[in-house]
Design a protein around this motif. Structure first.
Motif, PDB file in Angstrom:
ATOM      1  N   HIS A 165       0.859  -1.177   0.000  1.00 33.72           N
ATOM      2  CA  HIS A 165       0.000   0.000   0.000  1.00 33.72           C
ATOM      3  C   HIS A 165       0.897   1.228   0.000  1.00 33.72           C
ATOM      4  CE1 HIS A 165      -3.704  -2.273   0.821  1.00 33.72           C
ATOM      5  NE2 HIS A 165      -2.922  -3.043   1.554  1.00 33.72           N
ATOM      6  N   VAL A 166       0.325   2.372  -0.387  1.00 32.33           N
ATOM      7  CA  VAL A 166       1.067   3.627  -0.365  1.00 32.33           C
ATOM      8  C   VAL A 166       0.443   4.524   0.701  1.00 32.33           C
ATOM      9  CG1 VAL A 166       1.899   5.596  -1.685  1.00 32.33           C
ATOM     10  CG2 VAL A 166       1.636   3.376  -2.804  1.00 32.33           C
ATOM     11  N   ILE A 167       1.263   4.987   1.635  1.00 33.92           N
ATOM     12  CA  ILE A 167       0.789   5.791   2.752  1.00 33.92           C
ATOM     13  C   ILE A 167       1.449   7.163   2.721  1.00 33.92           C
ATOM     14  CG2 ILE A 167       0.421   3.749   4.191  1.00 33.92           C
ATOM     15  CD1 ILE A 167       3.049   4.658   5.701  1.00 33.92           C
ATOM     16  N   SER A 168       0.934   8.060   3.578  1.00 32.55           N
ATOM     17  CA  SER A 168       1.537   9.381   3.748  1.00 32.55           C
ATOM     18  C   SER A 168       1.293   9.834   5.178  1.00 32.55           C
ATOM     19  CB  SER A 168       0.922  10.372   2.756  1.00 32.55           C
ATOM     20  OG  SER A 168       1.625  11.594   2.750  1.00 32.55           O
ATOM     21  N   PRO A 169       2.299  10.390   5.864  1.00 34.23           N
ATOM     22  CA  PRO A 169       2.163  10.684   7.299  1.00 34.23           C
ATOM     23  C   PRO A 169       1.192  11.818   7.591  1.00 34.23           C
ATOM     24  CG  PRO A 169       4.244  11.528   6.468  1.00 34.23           C
ATOM     25  CD  PRO A 169       3.656  10.710   5.360  1.00 34.23           C
ATOM     26  N   SER A 170       0.366  11.617   8.624  1.00 34.67           N
ATOM     27  CA  SER A 170      -0.618  12.614   9.049  1.00 34.67           C
ATOM     28  C   SER A 170      -0.106  13.480  10.188  1.00 34.67           C
ATOM     29  CB  SER A 170      -1.910  11.913   9.487  1.00 34.67           C
ATOM     30  OG  SER A 170      -2.416  11.090   8.469  1.00 34.67           O
ATOM     31  N   ALA A 171       1.166  13.331  10.542  1.00 33.01           N
ATOM     32  CA  ALA A 171       1.769  14.109  11.620  1.00 33.01           C
ATOM     33  C   ALA A 171       3.232  14.382  11.270  1.00 33.01           C
ATOM     34  CB  ALA A 171       1.666  13.361  12.942  1.00 33.01           C
ATOM     35  N   THR A 172       3.801  15.398  11.911  1.00 33.22           N
ATOM     36  CA  THR A 172       5.183  15.801  11.661  1.00 33.22           C
ATOM     37  C   THR A 172       6.092  15.354  12.802  1.00 33.22           C
ATOM     38  OG1 THR A 172       4.489  17.753  10.433  1.00 33.22           O
ATOM     39  CG2 THR A 172       6.710  17.787  11.331  1.00 33.22           C
ATOM     40  N   GLY A 173       7.263  14.811  12.465  1.00 33.08           N
ATOM     41  CA  GLY A 173       8.285  14.574  13.465  1.00 33.08           C
ATOM     42  C   GLY A 173       8.564  13.129  13.798  1.00 33.08           C
ATOM     43  N   GLN A 174       7.910  12.179  13.154  1.00 36.90           N
ATOM     44  CA  GLN A 174       8.128  10.767  13.477  1.00 36.90           C
ATOM     45  C   GLN A 174       9.299  10.218  12.661  1.00 36.90           C
ATOM     46  OE1 GLN A 174       4.753   8.206  12.721  1.00 36.90           O
ATOM     47  NE2 GLN A 174       5.426   6.739  14.270  1.00 36.90           N
ATOM     48  N   PRO A 175      10.359   9.683  13.313  1.00 33.10           N
ATOM     49  CA  PRO A 175      11.489   9.117  12.571  1.00 33.10           C
ATOM     50  C   PRO A 175      11.073   7.883  11.774  1.00 33.10           C
ATOM     51  CG  PRO A 175      12.098   9.588  14.845  1.00 33.10           C
ATOM     52  CD  PRO A 175      10.602   9.711  14.764  1.00 33.10           C
ATOM     53  N   LEU A 176      11.650   7.723  10.604  1.00 32.78           N
ATOM     54  CA  LEU A 176      11.363   6.561   9.762  1.00 32.78           C
ATOM     55  C   LEU A 176      11.667   5.257  10.490  1.00 32.78           C
ATOM     56  CD1 LEU A 176      12.816   8.056   6.500  1.00 32.78           C
ATOM     57  CD2 LEU A 176      10.500   7.124   6.660  1.00 32.78           C
ATOM     58  N   GLY A 177      12.796   5.192  11.182  1.00 30.75           N
ATOM     59  CA  GLY A 177      13.160   3.977  11.889  1.00 30.75           C
ATOM     60  C   GLY A 177      12.186   3.620  12.988  1.00 30.75           C
ATOM     61  N   THR A 222      13.962   1.119   4.258  1.00 27.31           N
ATOM     62  CA  THR A 222      14.276   1.818   5.502  1.00 27.31           C
ATOM     63  C   THR A 222      14.970   0.919   6.527  1.00 27.31           C
ATOM     64  OG1 THR A 222      12.397   3.304   5.208  1.00 27.31           O
ATOM     65  CG2 THR A 222      13.282   3.102   7.432  1.00 27.31           C
ATOM     66  N   GLN A 223      16.015   1.428   7.141  1.00 32.60           N
ATOM     67  CA  GLN A 223      16.670   0.748   8.257  1.00 32.60           C
ATOM     68  C   GLN A 223      16.097   1.260   9.579  1.00 32.60           C
ATOM     69  OE1 GLN A 223      20.794   1.739   7.457  1.00 32.60           O
ATOM     70  NE2 GLN A 223      21.106  -0.182   6.362  1.00 32.60           N
ATOM     71  N   SER A 224      16.093   0.391  10.593  1.00 38.63           N
ATOM     72  CA  SER A 224      15.542   0.792  11.891  1.00 38.63           C
ATOM     73  C   SER A 224      16.367   1.905  12.531  1.00 38.63           C
ATOM     74  CB  SER A 224      15.470  -0.411  12.827  1.00 38.63           C
ATOM     75  OG  SER A 224      16.752  -0.970  13.021  1.00 38.63           O
ATOM     76  N   SER A 225      17.606   2.085  12.104  1.00 36.04           N
ATOM     77  CA  SER A 225      18.476   3.130  12.644  1.00 36.04           C
ATOM     78  C   SER A 225      18.264   4.488  11.970  1.00 36.04           C
ATOM     79  CB  SER A 225      19.944   2.727  12.484  1.00 36.04           C
ATOM     80  OG  SER A 225      20.259   2.515  11.112  1.00 36.04           O
ATOM     81  N   ASN A 226      17.363   4.568  10.998  1.00 36.34           N
ATOM     82  CA  ASN A 226      17.151   5.811  10.255  1.00 36.34           C
ATOM     83  C   ASN A 226      16.400   6.815  11.132  1.00 36.34           C
ATOM     84  OD1 ASN A 226      16.367   7.858   8.468  1.00 36.34           O
ATOM     85  ND2 ASN A 226      16.219   6.443   6.747  1.00 36.34           N
ATOM     86  N   ASN A 227      17.064   7.888  11.530  1.00 37.94           N
ATOM     87  CA  ASN A 227      16.468   8.893  12.403  1.00 37.94           C
ATOM     88  C   ASN A 227      15.848  10.064  11.652  1.00 37.94           C
ATOM     89  OD1 ASN A 227      17.053   7.645  14.910  1.00 37.94           O
ATOM     90  ND2 ASN A 227      19.197   8.306  14.735  1.00 37.94           N
ATOM     91  N   SER A 228      15.889  10.030  10.321  1.00 39.65           N
ATOM     92  CA  SER A 228      15.252  11.099   9.540  1.00 39.65           C
ATOM     93  C   SER A 228      13.739  11.009   9.698  1.00 39.65           C
ATOM     94  CB  SER A 228      15.626  10.978   8.073  1.00 39.65           C
ATOM     95  OG  SER A 228      17.011  11.122   7.882  1.00 39.65           O
TER      96      SER A 228
END
Length: 403
Positions: A61-73, A106-112
């Motif tokens: 599925h294709v999603i898009s975040p509904s909030a700002t500031g959550q790291p990918l990891g 995505t890696q779990s260590s990705n803090n972006s």
């Protein structure tokens, strides 16, 4: 913070919108298979939210975040995203326009942080919700899109409410100048159909089952991502007027309503399927109707069925809109890319056709003219390996009594 939270709960109750909880100054918006919470607030705003978007299967599925500031990891490790242990990454990926591929994973260590307004392809281990956490997205949001290759960019609904796609205040109208005029639609991946389906300004809708309705909806769900095709480097814009409360439930859920006359032709083999739509309205033309006609999004070497415009512009179309008057004269080129060849079957569904309107599939190679709109068996034919293009199959619209 408690006082602010009570203020927003009051707004929600007045609107009749269900938000199932709040905790430590955070509004929690729930979602499941039967419904999705919805919240619209003024901007600017720093309200902390937890937004749950329901994923109806363990497919892509294709999603898009509904909030700002959550790291990918953090997102992948806390939302049951498929873990590719051998490669050390998870099945969450943006669409790289330059390579026309979903990459990198995505890696779990990705803090972006997840990018607001950006689309990501994901695959969960099981049906259920994904949770977006952070500061609520409000106001006007401009999302960069690029055209260094084919121009396909994944974006998505950034808000905690449904997003209006059609109409004067909708996404398509406000962003038409940024999109390729032959592809000015919103492309949503349908796992059940195995292809991208397109929302345009056209007014046709085929009934379900299975969430396969296509597509007269005005809204897309909280957390839904989609693909657009850029005409050049630029931006697409989301604004508050696109927000509205809607009963849409679940990412990749498609709704239906009244329809223009239309036919959907589908081709299948033993593994794959692809569909194309021709719809009718007297405001349409035989050449390109931007934001109504929509070219096909081909992402791989799979099987693709499409039409070409009666006044051809060289593009393969997933949706073609034509005037209803004089339909008896139409001989619409029907194209098929079928790399593996073999036996395929054409079938058709129609909706709201005027009395006496019929459709025939013409196979120039065999000389067969098959009534395609009334036969459950459809038309079957064996194709050579690496079959591709137009010139063999045509769709004919005719009146009752045609021979």
């Amino acid at each position: 913070m408690e006082k602010v939270t009570k203020k927003y709960i009051l707004v929600i109750l007045l609107m009749g919108i269900v938000v199932q909880g709040w905790s430590q100054g955070k509004v929690i918006i729930q979602s499941d298979a039967t419904g999705t919470g919805s919240l619209i607030v003024g901007s600017p705003n720093t309200l902390s939210v937890e937004v749950n978007g329901f994923i109806p299967s363990s497919n892509w599925h294709v999603i898009s975040p509904s909030a700002t500031g959550q790291p990918l990891g953090t997102f992948v490790s806390s939302n049951g995203i498929v873990n590719n242990a051998t490669f050390g990454n998870y099945d969450l990926s943006p669409l790289d326009e330059a390579s026309n591929n979903w990459t990198p994973f995505t890696q779990s260590s990705n803090n972006s942080s997840m990018v607001v307004g950006k689309g990501y392809a994901i695959r969960k281990t099981a049906t259920g919700a994904v949770t977006f956490s952070g500061t609520i997205n409000t106001g006007t949001i401009a999302v960069p899109i690029t055209k260094s290759n084919l121009g396909w960019n994944a974006v998505g609904n950034p808000y905690t409410s449904a997003l209006k796609i059609k109409g004067a205040d909708g996404f398509l109208t406000k962003n038409q100048s940024a999109m390729d005029p032959s592809f000015s639609g919103v492309y949503i991946w349908s796992q059940s159909l195995g292809q991208y389906v397109v929302i345009t300004q056209a007014g046709y809708a085929f009934p379900a089952p299975g969430g396969e309705t296509e597509l007269n909806q005005s809204d897309i769900a909280v957390g839904q991502g989609f693909v657009v095709k850029a005409i050049a480097n630029g931006t697409v814009t989301f604004d508050n007027l696109m927000q509205e409360h809607s009963s849409i439930s679940g990412i990749s859920y498609l709704s239906d309503s009244s329809s223009w006359p239309a036919i959907r032709i589908t081709v299948t083999d033993d593994k794959k399927r692809s569909s194309t739509v021709v719809a009718f309205n007297n405001e349409m033309k035989k050449d390109l109707d931007p934001a109504y006609d929509a070219g096909m999004f081909k992402m791989n070497d799979g099987m693709d069925l499409y039409t070409q415009l009666l006044d051809d512009n060289g593009v393969d179309f997933a949706v073609q809109c034509l005037p209803l008057k004089d339909y008896q004269s139409y001989r619409i080129p029907l194209g098929l890319d079928c790399p593996g060849g073999g036996e395929v079957r054409f079938t058709a569904e129609t909706i709201d056709l005027p009395k006496g309107m019929e459709f025939y599939l013409e196979d120039k190679m065999t000389g067969v003219l098959s009534r395609i709109d009334r036969s459950k068996e459809g038309y079957s034919v064996k194709l050579p390996n690496k079959f591709k293009g137009t010139g063999r199959f045509y769709l004919l619209a005719r009146q009752t009594g045609f021979k």
